[in-house]
Design a protein around this motif. Structure first.
Motif: not given
Length: 705
Positions: A287-291, A297-305, A307-318
């Protein structure tokens, strides 16, 4: 029997053989300018290759300006650069002189143990220690004199090579920073310090250490996954070619299949993002926010959040909603665009070798890029070695230039006994060195000019081949034997000057944009808001201007291929022809562009999903599995970008065909009326649906008025 039709300005033009008419050379002056510029470009390259030395980029340089690891030199077997005291590299002088104020030598390998000079001098490790002293070191001085003169480092620290330079092998063990097995080190004066001090000094010494580590890890990923990346690109090429072949015979069906598949691929992406979002619910740290996380530098960290998948889902839905709405509102226009695509498929079918022409363009662009890059490297390495005085203590001569051969007996060495004449950077004060910036700008300008010329040559060649198909009254009997080669020969023989003119205009705008970007980077530290606002406005205006010139050039090249007029006349005629048919432009041309974009997204999305599942070890191909990677997004992004470029190369032929047929269609409508004296040159199927669609659009426009 060559039929003639009265043009827009009252001139009679034989339309059924328009691309094959006898024509003369156009824009000869621009052709001469291009040849002279190429001669000057070759001269610049020769000068750069004469003065430049790319070894300065490849190999690190020691304190004497000698290369490490270069074959044929005394340092051939010494590929790594060793710093006597890397902590001193934290000095701000590094940013000014691009060289650490500490002795540097070339070594066979980096130190693998912790050892001080005092301890080594009285032990059997001294022979090992001597290889990290200056070349020719003789043990005939006292300890204080050796350390004062900088003959040997005060301490050796376990190090690892990074970019051919030895950096301390720092790691954490149970929360404690260590170098090798040590948590402290001796500074050479008998006192011990914590490794944390060394870590901070090393970080300051190399402000781009993390960037270098990132680059090295990315390079390692490429070395173990390059063959899988090539396989992914081959799959994208096969899919693109198969799609184009099917489009040739099943244009209508393939377009609708493409639309449905794009919607399904985006829908699966939304579903996958939702499943990952749900799976992470309740996991610690998800539940840690992206901000709050910031840049990693290790982008894999973002895939454990989550909020990352929520952002991807919103972008693809739009994106999904936008595409569905466009399809609903453009459903009738899509039918008209399909008819134009079918006609383009027939044209491509009669000129099948046009599908291979992007390879010619790619080869010529590679030559331009290779010449520009090599010239830029040689120009940037044309400087001479500059030596300056370095002194750890107060010395009024610090940073002054010196001669390393005469420095020991010079007045400077007597004024500053502890000073050293050390290699600083590559530079020069001659007229040639002062002109290097201008030569680099000329190099970039010529690259833009030649690259745009190559693209223009491809557009005129394809347009000439497809125009030969359209203006053939009896298809395919009236087609020339080799339409693509004929169009290529006409473009080079008669219209080199026109292509150079159009490419020159675009190159001028592009080099201005590059200069603006350079100035913007220089002004970032300034606090002048008006200057920033003005720079932003200029960048925006020139970006729009470049897009408009590209659009105008593309259509001007089509008119050049059809009628053989000069660039300005062709650009004017094409622009006003499009303005007179602005409704058809919106209905047909842009809708087909949208459909081709969906085709590219389908290929890129399919290959990208396959690459994602493979490199994340979710699927296996036969018995092989994905190699272990530092960042699995490296090959995935490479495959996605490469797939888009490949798909764009294939679809660009169709796009050029559609644009050519569209302009020919507009000309055909203006010059002919379908009578026996002035028949249309379009196919009956295209005539029925396009004229019907045009009538509906005109009636709708009248009703709105």
């Amino acid at each position: 029997s060559c039929r003639c039709a009265r043009g827009a300005h009252g001139t009679k033009t034989p339309l059924n053989t328009a691309p094959l008419l006898p024509r003369g050379c156009t824009d000869v002056i621009c052709c001469v300018f291009l040849l002279l510029a190429i001669v000057g470009y070759v001269a610049v390259g020769i000068i750069a290759w004469t003065h430049g030395d790319p070894r300065k980029v490849i190999y690190p340089t020691d304190s004497r300006g000698e290369f490490c690891g270069q074959k044929g030199t005394k340092n051939e077997n010494k590929p790594f650069l060793f710093y006597f005291n890397i902590v001193k590299c934290a000095s701000p002088l590094v940013l000014l002189e691009f060289q650490c104020p500490t002795p540097q030598i070339c070594v066979e390998k980096c130190p693998d143990r912790y050892l001080t000079y005092l301890n080594a001098r009285s032990s059997r490790d001294f022979e090992y220690y001597k290889q990290f002293c200056v070349p020719g070191f003789k043990n005939n001085k006292g300890v204080a004199e050796v350390l004062r003169d900088g003959d040997c480092p005060a301490v050796l620290i376990p190090s690892k090579p990074l970019a051919r330079r030895c950096f301390p092998a720092i790691h954490a063990h149970k929360g404690v920073l260590m170098v090798g097995n040590e948590t402290t080190y001796e500074d050479g004066h008998g006192s011990r310090k914590n490794i944390t001090d060394l870590v901070e000094g090393a970080k300051k010494a190399n402000g781009v250490l993390e960037a270098r580590q990132l680059a090295m890890r990315i390079f390692e990923d490429y070395t173990v996954s390059w063959y899988w990346i090539i396989i992914g690109l081959v799959i994208a090429m096969v899919m693109s070619l198969l799609f184009i072949i099917l489009l040739r015979f099943l244009a209508g069906i393939m377009v609708w299949v493409m639309i449905i598949m794009v919607i399904l691929v985006l829908g699966y992406g939304i579903f996958h993002c939702y499943m990952e979002y749900s799976r992470l619910r309740g996991e610690a740290g998800s539940d840690v926010s992206l901000v709050d996380l910031g840049f990693q530098t290790d982008f894999r960290v973002y895939l454990h959040l989550r909020q990352t998948w929520l952002a991807f889902m919103i972008i693809l839905s739009i994106l999904e909603v936008i595409i569905i709405l466009l399809l609903i509102f453009l459903r009738k226009r899509i039918l008209i665009a399909i008819a134009l695509i079918k006609e383009a498929s027939r044209a491509v079918g009669y000129v099948m070798c046009s599908m291979l022409y992007p390879l010619v363009t790619f080869f010529l662009l590679c030559l331009c890029i290779a010449y520009w890059a090599s010239t830029a490297v040689f120009l940037s390495t044309s400087n001479e070695a500059v030596y300056k005085i370095f002194d750890d203590g107060p010395c009024p001569l610090t940073a002054k230039t010196c001669n390393p051969e005469t420095f020991p007996s010079s007045n400077e060495s007597r004024l500053c006994p502890n000073a050293r004449c050390q290699f600083a950077f590559y530079g020069g004060e001659s007229g040639y060195h002062r002109a290097l910036l201008g030569l680099q700008i000329f190099n970039a300008f010529m690259f833009f000019w030649l690259a745009n010329f190559v693209l223009a040559l491809g557009q005129v060649t394809l347009a000439g081949a497809f125009a030969s198909y359209y203006w053939a009254l009896r298809k395919p009997d009236d087609l020339p034997a080799f339409p693509l080669f004929s169009a290529f020969g006409r473009a080079l023989r008669y219209h080199t000057g026109s292509l150079a003119f159009g490419a020159l205009i675009l190159a001028i705008v592009q080099i201005i944009r590059v200069i603006l970007e350079y100035l913007d980077q220089r002004l970032k530290a300034a606090e002048n808001r008006f200057a920033k606002y003005l720079m932003t406005c200029l960048k925006c205006c020139f970006w729009c201007l470049e897009k408009f010139i590209k659009f105008l050039n593309r259509n001007a090249y089509i008119m050049i291929a059809i009628y053989g007029t000069n660039f300005c006349t062709s650009a004017r005629n094409a622009f006003f022809l499009l303005m007179r048919n602005i409704i058809r432009v919106a209905v047909l041309d842009k809708v087909t562009d949208f459909l081709f974009l969906l085709g590219k997204l389908l290929i890129v999305g399919s290959v990208g999903i396959l690459a994602f599942f493979f490199f994340t070890h979710r699927i296996r191909i036969v018995q092989d599995t994905a190699p272990p990677l530092n960042y699995y997004w490296v090959p995935i992004l490479t495959v996605i970008i490469g797939s888009y470029l490949i798909a764009h190369g294939f679809f660009s032929v169709y796009g050029m065909c559609v644009d050519t047929l569209f302009l020919c269609f507009c000309e055909d409508l203006e010059r002919n009326d379908g009578s026996q004296e002035r028949p249309y040159f379009m196919s009956p199927e295209l005539r029925d649906i396009l004229l019907k669609g045009s009538a509906e659009e005109g009636k709708r426009a009248e009703d709105e008025e």
